[in-house]
Design a protein around this motif. Structure first.
Motif, short mmCIF file in Angstrom:
data_model
loop_
_atom_site.label_atom_id
_atom_site.label_comp_id
_atom_site.label_asym_id
_atom_site.label_seq_id
_atom_site.Cartn_x
_atom_site.Cartn_y
_atom_site.Cartn_z
N UNK A 200 0.83 -1.21 0.00
CA UNK A 200 0.00 0.00 0.00
C UNK A 200 0.86 1.25 0.00
N UNK A 201 2.03 1.19 0.60
CA UNK A 201 2.91 2.36 0.72
C UNK A 201 3.93 2.43 -0.40
N UNK A 202 3.83 1.55 -1.40
CA UNK A 202 4.74 1.59 -2.53
C UNK A 202 5.39 0.24 -2.77
N UNK A 203 5.60 -0.08 -4.04
CA UNK A 203 6.16 -1.38 -4.39
C UNK A 203 7.69 -1.41 -4.36
N UNK A 204 8.33 -0.24 -4.30
CA UNK A 204 9.79 -0.15 -4.16
C UNK A 204 10.52 -0.92 -5.26
N UNK A 205 9.99 -0.89 -6.46
CA UNK A 205 10.64 -1.57 -7.58
C UNK A 205 10.11 -2.96 -7.86
N UNK A 206 9.36 -3.54 -6.94
CA UNK A 206 8.78 -4.87 -7.16
C UNK A 206 7.50 -4.76 -7.98
N UNK A 207 6.99 -5.90 -8.40
CA UNK A 207 5.72 -5.98 -9.10
C UNK A 207 4.64 -6.45 -8.14
N UNK A 208 3.45 -5.91 -8.31
CA UNK A 208 2.34 -6.26 -7.42
C UNK A 208 2.12 -7.77 -7.42
N UNK A 209 2.06 -8.35 -6.22
CA UNK A 209 1.78 -9.78 -6.09
C UNK A 209 1.00 -9.97 -4.79
N UNK A 210 -0.04 -10.80 -4.84
CA UNK A 210 -1.02 -10.83 -3.75
C UNK A 210 -0.96 -12.05 -2.87
N UNK A 211 -0.02 -12.99 -3.11
CA UNK A 211 -0.13 -14.30 -2.47
C UNK A 211 1.11 -14.67 -1.67
N UNK A 212 0.93 -15.45 -0.60
CA UNK A 212 2.09 -15.91 0.18
C UNK A 212 2.91 -16.99 -0.53
N UNK A 213 2.27 -17.70 -1.44
CA UNK A 213 2.95 -18.82 -2.12
C UNK A 213 3.06 -18.53 -3.62
N UNK A 214 4.19 -18.94 -4.15
CA UNK A 214 4.49 -18.74 -5.57
C UNK A 214 5.11 -20.02 -6.11
N UNK A 215 4.52 -20.57 -7.15
CA UNK A 215 4.99 -21.83 -7.73
C UNK A 215 5.03 -22.94 -6.68
N UNK A 216 4.06 -22.91 -5.76
CA UNK A 216 3.96 -23.97 -4.76
C UNK A 216 4.90 -23.83 -3.58
N UNK A 217 5.65 -22.72 -3.51
CA UNK A 217 6.60 -22.53 -2.41
C UNK A 217 6.35 -21.19 -1.73
N UNK A 218 6.64 -21.14 -0.46
CA UNK A 218 6.47 -19.89 0.30
C UNK A 218 7.42 -18.85 -0.27
N UNK A 219 6.85 -17.72 -0.66
CA UNK A 219 7.64 -16.64 -1.29
C UNK A 219 7.81 -15.51 -0.28
N UNK A 220 9.06 -15.20 0.05
CA UNK A 220 9.35 -14.21 1.08
C UNK A 220 10.38 -13.20 0.58
N UNK A 221 10.46 -12.09 1.30
CA UNK A 221 11.50 -11.09 1.07
C UNK A 221 12.30 -10.90 2.34
N UNK A 222 13.31 -10.02 2.31
CA UNK A 222 14.10 -9.76 3.52
C UNK A 222 13.21 -9.25 4.66
N UNK A 223 13.41 -9.82 5.84
CA UNK A 223 12.59 -9.42 6.99
C UNK A 223 12.92 -8.02 7.42
N UNK A 224 11.92 -7.26 7.81
CA UNK A 224 12.09 -5.90 8.33
C UNK A 224 11.86 -5.97 9.85
N UNK A 225 12.85 -5.58 10.64
CA UNK A 225 12.70 -5.67 12.10
C UNK A 225 11.52 -4.83 12.60
#
Length: 305
Positions: free
Chosen positions: A280-305
């Motif tokens: 909601x606050x900006x994609x920061x260069x990424x493409x919009x994606x709405x799901x926790x899983x991608x190609x059957x695997x959990x899709x994550x990014x770097x954790x923000x503390x």
């Protein structure tokens, strides 16, 4: 008496003859002096070598070859042709992306849909009275309710059906196969409730939990997933995907917090955005994606503390 001779000028006397002799000698001496003076000038000129006067171009001898030189082209206003780069061109392979469903590429200045909605409702909510189907195939059953603020002109059953479709999608949280989800009716025990609230009401509800949404974003408090009506209907500017994609993101993101997930960052420019990224606050260069899983695997990014 001495004889005289007659000339055209008159008679010539001895005295006149002597005077003529004197004049001849004088002329001779002057000639000698003149020649001597000329010699001195020549000697002096040879010693000091004065710079000669420039010779006119037409008469000046040329030391260049007899073949005429090619004329120099007149300068033009065109830019000079750049020299070839000393570095070889590099052919880069396209970055590998997951092959699962991908949201559309972002478009510049995508306007927010012109949808009318109330800024504030009545502050009361209507819960859905009919239960929903079990979502997922394995794991413990986790129950939730759905409620819509009164005065929003939104049908609670329509909203509940969309929530069920999102959470029951095979790319949603139930893909982990560690739990199942089910919407339960009013009065039934539930772990959390999904609320659809106007901007003013959602801001007030989130503020009770210490969150400042400025009436713009959705939020999650313990046991409460609060979806902002404005975002549900119009998404956000420059999201680059349909409103339906944003709705799936909003539900999965806030329910993800309820399930214990924290915020994540965009992993790389051009990559799908993790669902726990604050899209909601900006994609920061990424493409919009709405799901926790991608190609059957959990899709994550770097954790923000």
């Amino acid at each position: 008496m001495p004889r005289s001779r007659r000339t055209e000028s008159g008679p010539v006397t001895r005295r006149a003859s002597e005077e003529r002799m004197w004049h001849r000698r004088r002329r001779t001496a002057l000639v000698v002096l003149f020649l001597a003076g000329t010699g001195l000038v020549v000697i002096d000129a040879a010693r000091h070598r004065p710079v000669p006067a420039p010779v006119p171009a037409a008469a000046a001898p040329s030391a260049a070859p007899t073949t005429p030189a090619a004329p120099t082209p007149a300068p033009t206003s065109a830019a000079p042709t750049p020299s070839p780069s000393p570095w070889p061109s590099v052919s880069r392979s396209p970055s590998v992306r997951p092959s699962a469903t991908r949201s559309p590429s972002p478009v510049a200045s995508r306007p927010v849909a012109a949808v009318a909605f109330p800024e504030r409702g009545l502050g009361s909510f209507t819960e859905v009275t009919r239960p929903g189907r079990v979502l997922g195939t394995a794991g413990a059953l986790r129950r939730f309710r759905v409620a819509v603020e009164d005065g929003t002109k939104q049908d609670p059953h329509t909203f509940a059906a969309e929530v069920d479709a999102i959470l029951g999608d095979p790319r949603s949280w139930v893909a982990a196969k560690r739990f199942r989800l089910q919407r339960v009716p009013t009065g039934a025990p539930a772990e959390f409730t999904v609320y659809l609230a106007t901007p003013a009401t959602s801001e007030r509800m989130c503020a009770l939990g210490g969150l400042d949404t400025e009436g713009y974003t959705s939020c999650r408090l313990p046991g409460q997933v609060i979806i902002n009506l404005a975002r549900w209907l119009t998404a956000v500017p420059d999201y680059g995907a349909p409103v339906a994609t944003y709705r799936a993101y909003a539900i999965n993101h806030e329910v993800g917090h309820q399930l214990g997930q924290g915020h994540e960052a965009c992993p790389a420019s051009g990559s799908p955005a993790p669902v726990m990224q604050q899209q909601t606050l900006g994609l920061k260069g990424c493409l919009a994606y709405a799901w926790p899983y991608l190609a059957g695997r959990r899709y994550v990014g770097p954790a923000i503390p």
